[in-house]
Design a protein around this motif. Sequence first.
Motif, PDB file in Angstrom:
ATOM      1  N   ASN A 134       0.823  -1.211   0.000  1.00 26.04           N
ATOM      2  CA  ASN A 134       0.000   0.000   0.000  1.00 26.04           C
ATOM      3  C   ASN A 134       0.851   1.252   0.000  1.00 26.04           C
ATOM      4  O   ASN A 134       0.605   2.190  -0.754  1.00 26.04           O
ATOM      5  CB  ASN A 134      -0.941  -0.010   1.210  1.00 26.04           C
ATOM      6  CG  ASN A 134      -2.130  -0.893   0.935  1.00 26.04           C
ATOM      7  OD1 ASN A 134      -3.104  -0.442   0.384  1.00 26.04           O
ATOM      8  ND2 ASN A 134      -2.027  -2.162   1.262  1.00 26.04           N
ATOM      9  N   ILE A 135       1.867   1.261   0.846  1.00 34.23           N
ATOM     10  CA  ILE A 135       2.764   2.416   0.909  1.00 34.23           C
ATOM     11  C   ILE A 135       3.443   2.613  -0.453  1.00 34.23           C
ATOM     12  O   ILE A 135       3.692   3.733  -0.889  1.00 34.23           O
ATOM     13  CB  ILE A 135       3.756   2.239   2.086  1.00 34.23           C
ATOM     14  CG1 ILE A 135       2.974   2.416   3.396  1.00 34.23           C
ATOM     15  CG2 ILE A 135       4.928   3.215   1.993  1.00 34.23           C
ATOM     16  CD1 ILE A 135       3.768   2.179   4.655  1.00 34.23           C
ATOM     17  N   SER A 136       3.671   1.513  -1.151  1.00 31.05           N
ATOM     18  CA  SER A 136       4.259   1.575  -2.489  1.00 31.05           C
ATOM     19  C   SER A 136       3.385   2.391  -3.462  1.00 31.05           C
ATOM     20  O   SER A 136       3.911   3.050  -4.359  1.00 31.05           O
ATOM     21  CB  SER A 136       4.473   0.156  -3.010  1.00 31.05           C
ATOM     22  OG  SER A 136       4.945   0.174  -4.329  1.00 31.05           O
ATOM     23  N   ASP A 137       2.074   2.350  -3.280  1.00 27.73           N
ATOM     24  CA  ASP A 137       1.199   3.141  -4.158  1.00 27.73           C
ATOM     25  C   ASP A 137       1.411   4.641  -3.958  1.00 27.73           C
ATOM     26  O   ASP A 137       1.309   5.420  -4.905  1.00 27.73           O
ATOM     27  CB  ASP A 137      -0.276   2.783  -3.911  1.00 27.73           C
ATOM     28  CG  ASP A 137      -0.659   1.482  -4.601  1.00 27.73           C
ATOM     29  OD1 ASP A 137      -0.226   1.267  -5.744  1.00 27.73           O
ATOM     30  OD2 ASP A 137      -1.385   0.679  -3.989  1.00 27.73           O
ATOM     31  N   VAL A 138       1.700   5.043  -2.730  1.00 31.14           N
ATOM     32  CA  VAL A 138       1.993   6.458  -2.471  1.00 31.14           C
ATOM     33  C   VAL A 138       3.346   6.818  -3.091  1.00 31.14           C
ATOM     34  O   VAL A 138       3.499   7.873  -3.718  1.00 31.14           O
ATOM     35  CB  VAL A 138       1.977   6.756  -0.947  1.00 31.14           C
ATOM     36  CG1 VAL A 138       2.487   8.162  -0.661  1.00 31.14           C
ATOM     37  CG2 VAL A 138       0.565   6.584  -0.390  1.00 31.14           C
ATOM     38  N   ALA A 139       4.310   5.907  -2.957  1.00 33.38           N
ATOM     39  CA  ALA A 139       5.627   6.128  -3.577  1.00 33.38           C
ATOM     40  C   ALA A 139       5.469   6.304  -5.087  1.00 33.38           C
ATOM     41  O   ALA A 139       6.136   7.132  -5.704  1.00 33.38           O
ATOM     42  CB  ALA A 139       6.560   4.959  -3.269  1.00 33.38           C
ATOM     43  N   GLY A 140       4.561   5.531  -5.678  1.00 39.34           N
ATOM     44  CA  GLY A 140       4.327   5.573  -7.125  1.00 39.34           C
ATOM     45  C   GLY A 140       3.805   6.917  -7.619  1.00 39.34           C
ATOM     46  O   GLY A 140       3.882   7.214  -8.811  1.00 39.34           O
TER      47      GLY A 140
ATOM     48  N   PRO B 196       9.013  -0.799  -0.240  1.00 39.93           N
ATOM     49  CA  PRO B 196       8.506   0.235  -1.153  1.00 39.93           C
ATOM     50  C   PRO B 196       9.546   1.327  -1.369  1.00 39.93           C
ATOM     51  O   PRO B 196      10.285   1.667  -0.454  1.00 39.93           O
ATOM     52  CB  PRO B 196       7.268   0.777  -0.427  1.00 39.93           C
ATOM     53  CG  PRO B 196       7.430   0.400   0.998  1.00 39.93           C
ATOM     54  CD  PRO B 196       8.271  -0.840   1.023  1.00 39.93           C
ATOM     55  N   ARG B 197       9.615   1.867  -2.580  1.00 38.35           N
ATOM     56  CA  ARG B 197      10.670   2.833  -2.926  1.00 38.35           C
ATOM     57  C   ARG B 197      10.241   4.260  -2.586  1.00 38.35           C
ATOM     58  O   ARG B 197      10.165   5.134  -3.464  1.00 38.35           O
ATOM     59  CB  ARG B 197      11.029   2.700  -4.408  1.00 38.35           C
ATOM     60  CG  ARG B 197      11.533   1.328  -4.795  1.00 38.35           C
ATOM     61  CD  ARG B 197      12.782   0.947  -4.026  1.00 38.35           C
ATOM     62  NE  ARG B 197      13.231  -0.406  -4.369  1.00 38.35           N
ATOM     63  CZ  ARG B 197      13.869  -1.198  -3.526  1.00 38.35           C
ATOM     64  NH1 ARG B 197      14.115  -0.805  -2.277  1.00 38.35           N
ATOM     65  NH2 ARG B 197      14.255  -2.391  -3.902  1.00 38.35           N
TER      66      ARG B 197
ATOM     67  N   GLU C 239       9.242  -1.914  -7.538  1.00 37.03           N
ATOM     68  CA  GLU C 239      10.127  -0.836  -7.971  1.00 37.03           C
ATOM     69  C   GLU C 239       9.223   0.227  -8.604  1.00 37.03           C
ATOM     70  O   GLU C 239       8.023   0.006  -8.785  1.00 37.03           O
ATOM     71  CB  GLU C 239      11.140  -1.364  -9.011  1.00 37.03           C
ATOM     72  CG  GLU C 239      12.110  -2.402  -8.473  1.00 37.03           C
ATOM     73  CD  GLU C 239      13.086  -1.830  -7.442  1.00 37.03           C
ATOM     74  OE1 GLU C 239      13.229  -0.596  -7.357  1.00 37.03           O
ATOM     75  OE2 GLU C 239      13.698  -2.625  -6.711  1.00 37.03           O
ATOM     76  N   LEU C 240       9.799   1.373  -8.934  1.00 34.45           N
ATOM     77  CA  LEU C 240       9.017   2.416  -9.596  1.00 34.45           C
ATOM     78  C   LEU C 240       9.307   2.398 -11.091  1.00 34.45           C
ATOM     79  O   LEU C 240      10.437   2.138 -11.512  1.00 34.45           O
ATOM     80  CB  LEU C 240       9.351   3.795  -9.008  1.00 34.45           C
ATOM     81  CG  LEU C 240       9.085   3.915  -7.507  1.00 34.45           C
ATOM     82  CD1 LEU C 240       9.532   5.284  -6.988  1.00 34.45           C
ATOM     83  CD2 LEU C 240       7.611   3.681  -7.185  1.00 34.45           C
TER      84      LEU C 240
END
Length: 337
Positions: A76-82, A218-219, A293-294
């Motif tokens: 989920n946090i990865s979606d914010v990073a994205g 998450p990135r 990854e992004l």
Amino acid sequence: MTDNIQSLGEFSLIESIKSGFKVPEGAIGIGDDCAVLPQKTGLQTLVSTDLLVEGVHFIREDIGPYRLGWKSAAVNISDVAGMGGRPIATFLAFALPSDTPTSWVEEFVRGYRKLSERFCCPLLGGDTTLSKSGISICVTVLGECAEGRAKLRSSAKPGDLVCVTGPLGDSAAGLKLSLYGRNAEVIYADNKKVDALSCDVPASTTESLLQRHFQPVPRVHSGLILGKCDGVHAMMDISDGVGSDIRHILKASGVGAEIDVEALPLSDELKATCSAKGWDAVELALCGGEDYELLFTIDPESLAELEVKSYPIGRITTNPELKFKGSDRDYRGFTHF
Ligand code: ADP
Ligand code: MG
């Protein structure tokens, strides 16, 4: 002694979850009908939700509670990073069978907390219900970014380079190893000698791939830097595999791309495992997914000054088609249904 959540009860369970998370200054977290967060001028709120269902997204015995907790927060946090944003808080709703051991929930929360602390992103609420069949986990994440600065899928421009922030395919190989390991047990039980996780690949290699699958990171820091760079146009996190995810950017932006199959960043661990097992590394990299990854597009002049490790894998084209240079195949990532 209380050993399953039925004997513990809903509210004691919530209390035990609550006790591990610090509430940020100026906010109100778990305990009321809603969490309360201060509004900040000049910032926009990012919101995203993901659902993880037992048997669809994870096999309970394979991932284990700690890594499942970690991964639930991470994806989920990865979606914010994205989007190039900063994560602020998460909300965790889960449905659990009544015989779930208390220790299972404790371990789940410990993994969830470990990942949350790493990114200063506390758990501020959620919901807890009984499940009649399997475990379901729904996490909502809130994030923030400067007004008008969120990196969208719709902003790719012809001439942009297509880049990723790290190696692709490790997670898919980790999943394959884990499933392969299960099959091996079944085959062994039938007395047929097939050693799926055998010593043709060193344990440290398989462990690193399993780790990439079960405990993705998450990135967030890369996302924040990319978010501030004007030359970065479109961005998203890689959850379904570049073969699928790039198509979202292309469709939203009305452009095409040429992806150079030979430029895909592949880890040494992936290469060693694929050559030992006869797996196709390119296919895992493009179709596997869950690398977190992004994936972003950037105006080529901005790439040199970017303070983020990035690997160019192709270019955005005006012709609205997706081509894979160096391969006569088409690659698609994961889809449900
Ligand atoms: P309501 O009945 O208003 O939905 P609940 O009794 O379900 O409230 O929840 C009480 C409080 O505990 C709320 O603040 C809610 O956000 C929080 N909460 C419930 N389940 C969880 C959970 N799994 N993780 C974090 N907070 C939770
Ligand atoms: Mg409730």
